[in-house]
Each structure stands twice: as structure tokens, then as C-alpha cells.
Design a protein around this motif. Sequence first.
Motif, PDB file in Angstrom:
ATOM      1  N   ILE A 191       1.025  -1.249  -0.092  1.00  0.00           N
ATOM      2  CA  ILE A 191      -0.101  -0.005  -0.049  1.00  0.00           C
ATOM      3  C   ILE A 191       0.860   1.156  -0.139  1.00  0.00           C
ATOM      4  O   ILE A 191       1.675   1.453   0.978  1.00  0.00           O
ATOM      5  CB  ILE A 191      -0.832  -0.116   1.130  1.00  0.00           C
ATOM      6  CG1 ILE A 191      -1.890  -1.240   1.308  1.00  0.00           C
ATOM      7  CG2 ILE A 191      -1.636   1.209   1.201  1.00  0.00           C
ATOM      8  CD1 ILE A 191      -2.543  -1.575   0.186  1.00  0.00           C
ATOM      9  N   LEU A 192       0.527   2.062  -1.054  1.00  0.00           N
ATOM     10  CA  LEU A 192       1.117   3.327  -1.174  1.00  0.00           C
ATOM     11  C   LEU A 192       0.410   4.451  -0.813  1.00  0.00           C
ATOM     12  O   LEU A 192      -0.756   4.411  -1.457  1.00  0.00           O
ATOM     13  CB  LEU A 192       2.037   3.556  -2.255  1.00  0.00           C
ATOM     14  CG  LEU A 192       3.197   2.154  -2.760  1.00  0.00           C
ATOM     15  CD1 LEU A 192       3.508   2.311  -4.135  1.00  0.00           C
ATOM     16  CD2 LEU A 192       4.252   2.523  -1.728  1.00  0.00           C
ATOM     17  N   ALA A 193       0.706   5.456  -0.086  1.00  0.00           N
ATOM     18  CA  ALA A 193      -0.386   6.701  -0.184  1.00  0.00           C
ATOM     19  C   ALA A 193       0.012   7.718  -1.264  1.00  0.00           C
ATOM     20  O   ALA A 193       1.155   8.110  -1.166  1.00  0.00           O
ATOM     21  CB  ALA A 193      -0.069   7.111   1.376  1.00  0.00           C
ATOM     22  N   LEU A 194      -0.795   8.149  -1.736  1.00  0.00           N
ATOM     23  CA  LEU A 194      -0.621   9.276  -2.898  1.00  0.00           C
ATOM     24  C   LEU A 194      -0.508  10.774  -2.028  1.00  0.00           C
ATOM     25  O   LEU A 194      -1.308  10.900  -0.895  1.00  0.00           O
ATOM     26  CB  LEU A 194      -1.872   9.408  -3.753  1.00  0.00           C
ATOM     27  CG  LEU A 194      -2.011   8.227  -4.732  1.00  0.00           C
ATOM     28  CD1 LEU A 194      -3.346   8.357  -5.406  1.00  0.00           C
ATOM     29  CD2 LEU A 194      -0.920   8.400  -5.600  1.00  0.00           C
ATOM     30  N   PRO A 195       0.158  11.554  -2.357  1.00  0.00           N
ATOM     31  CA  PRO A 195       0.078  12.895  -1.785  1.00  0.00           C
ATOM     32  C   PRO A 195      -1.385  13.464  -1.760  1.00  0.00           C
ATOM     33  O   PRO A 195      -2.343  13.390  -2.457  1.00  0.00           O
ATOM     34  CB  PRO A 195       0.953  13.786  -2.797  1.00  0.00           C
ATOM     35  CG  PRO A 195       1.625  12.693  -3.729  1.00  0.00           C
ATOM     36  CD  PRO A 195       0.898  11.705  -3.745  1.00  0.00           C
TER      37      PRO A 195
END
Length: 279
Positions: free
Chosen positions: A80-84
Motif C-alpha cells: 500500500i502506497l499513499a498518494l500525496p
Amino acid sequence: MSSRAEPVTDALLREWSLPAPGDSKKSRGDVVVVGGSRTSPGAVLLAGESALRVGAGRVALAVPQSIDAQVGIALPEAGILALPDDADAPLDGKLGERVAAADAVLIGPGFSDADETRATLLTVAATGPRLVVLDAFALGVLPEIDRGSLPDDLVLNPNKDEAKILLGRELADDVADVCEIAAAFDAVVNCYGVVARPDGRAWRLDDGDGGLGTSGSGDVLAGAIAGFAARGVDPARAAVWGSWAHARAGVRLGERIGLGYLARDLAHELTPAIHSLSG
């Protein structure tokens, strides 16, 4: 523009074959799915699972911070990667590195705002991804994007409404119109069983089931295409393989369950559908 297309048969797919799985997940490709919103958090989940179900080795979901925790629980196999928070902000750090290094980046499933989608597409493109698959809102904003800012390997997965936007008019001849879109955007295009390359070569799939017209089905299809592409399949063949696996999964479910199966059922059925080809 020619309206001829080569039929996709089991024999053709056996002739093409798929890459050997190798000895680790890294040898089967890395997919990053960029999308999601509070109103449509499930789209990235369906796409990510589908990429894994067709054999991709690794999947990461890049989603808004408002849903990253929930998405991570729902698909534990994915990173899981969080977008800005600011869609115009560069993709720095781990997020930028993962997108740039991915074998295929799918953009669009679950996005619900055109401006944010456009900004995210541009920031993703700025990282220099190898291959991009566009779906949903990312297709709606594509006519506003400089084609030169996107990678050479580009795959579009429009439905007929999105194809109308890309074409600038109603579709009249499925094959000729899909070929026209492919040439205009210098991309492989998959639309309702027709796959076309920019040079005019096209394939048509006649397989399918009425139950494929269900919420989330397109996310499964887009994820399958990205998964095959990440495995090293040529972009046009990845689109054909993805469209075929999606259609065949629908046929199998239609025969076994009947109308009313869900998109998540399609994702689960992709793997046995592919293996049925060697049976």
C-alpha cells in the motif's frame, strides 16, 4: 481504416503462450495500481487482485491517504502506497521509486474527480514508468494530455462511452473505430472484445457472457491486462490475453452460476480460466 480483425482462438493463444513463471515473484513482474477514492475504494482492490490472479508476482496499490488503511486490510497480498494530498505534488520517495520501477502501472480505477485524475496521471508519467494502462477517469482526461509525456508502451481500456470521448464521436464500426483510436493516441486499445495496435493490426474476441456487464467488471479486465503486461507479454498480446481471460471467466461463471455473479467472482475465476487453455 480497415475493419478487418483476426479472430482470437484458443489455438492462437496456445501458439503465443505465456512467459515461464521463473523462480520467484520478482521474475513475474511488478504492478502498481493508481486509483481509488472514498466513493469507489473497491475498484483498485479488484484490479490489484486480478493482476495477481493472472500471474503477476507483486502488486502495490497507490491510493489516497483517506482509504489506504482500509484498502491494505482488504487485500493483504498487496503493498500500500499513499498518494500525496496535493495531486499536483511530485511522487517522491518510496512511492515515486516503486512507480518508476514497476513493470506495468495501471491508472484510473476508482478515481472520481477529473482534475485530480489529470494531475495524478501527469505526476505518474513524470516518474518515467515503462508501461502504462489507462482505465476509467484516466481515459476521460487523456485527450487533454500531451502524448509525448506518456511512455511509448501505452494501453487504453475504454468502455464504449469512454471510446466515444477518445474518438470524438459515436462509434460506428467497432474494429475501424478502435483502430482509429489506437492510431490517434499511438497506443494499444482494447474495447469490448476488439484489440487494436497503432499500425492497424487488430484482433476480435467473440467469447463472453451477458453477466460480464456488472459493476467492477472493467476493473477486473484492466487489472488482468496490467498483470499480463507486467509478466513481459507484448502490450497488444497482453490486452488480448486480458480480454480473453476476462471473457472466458464470465462464460465459465455463467455456465456454473448464471446471471448474478459479481466482479470479485470474475477475479477469482481468471486463474482457472487461463489454466483451462492447457487442459
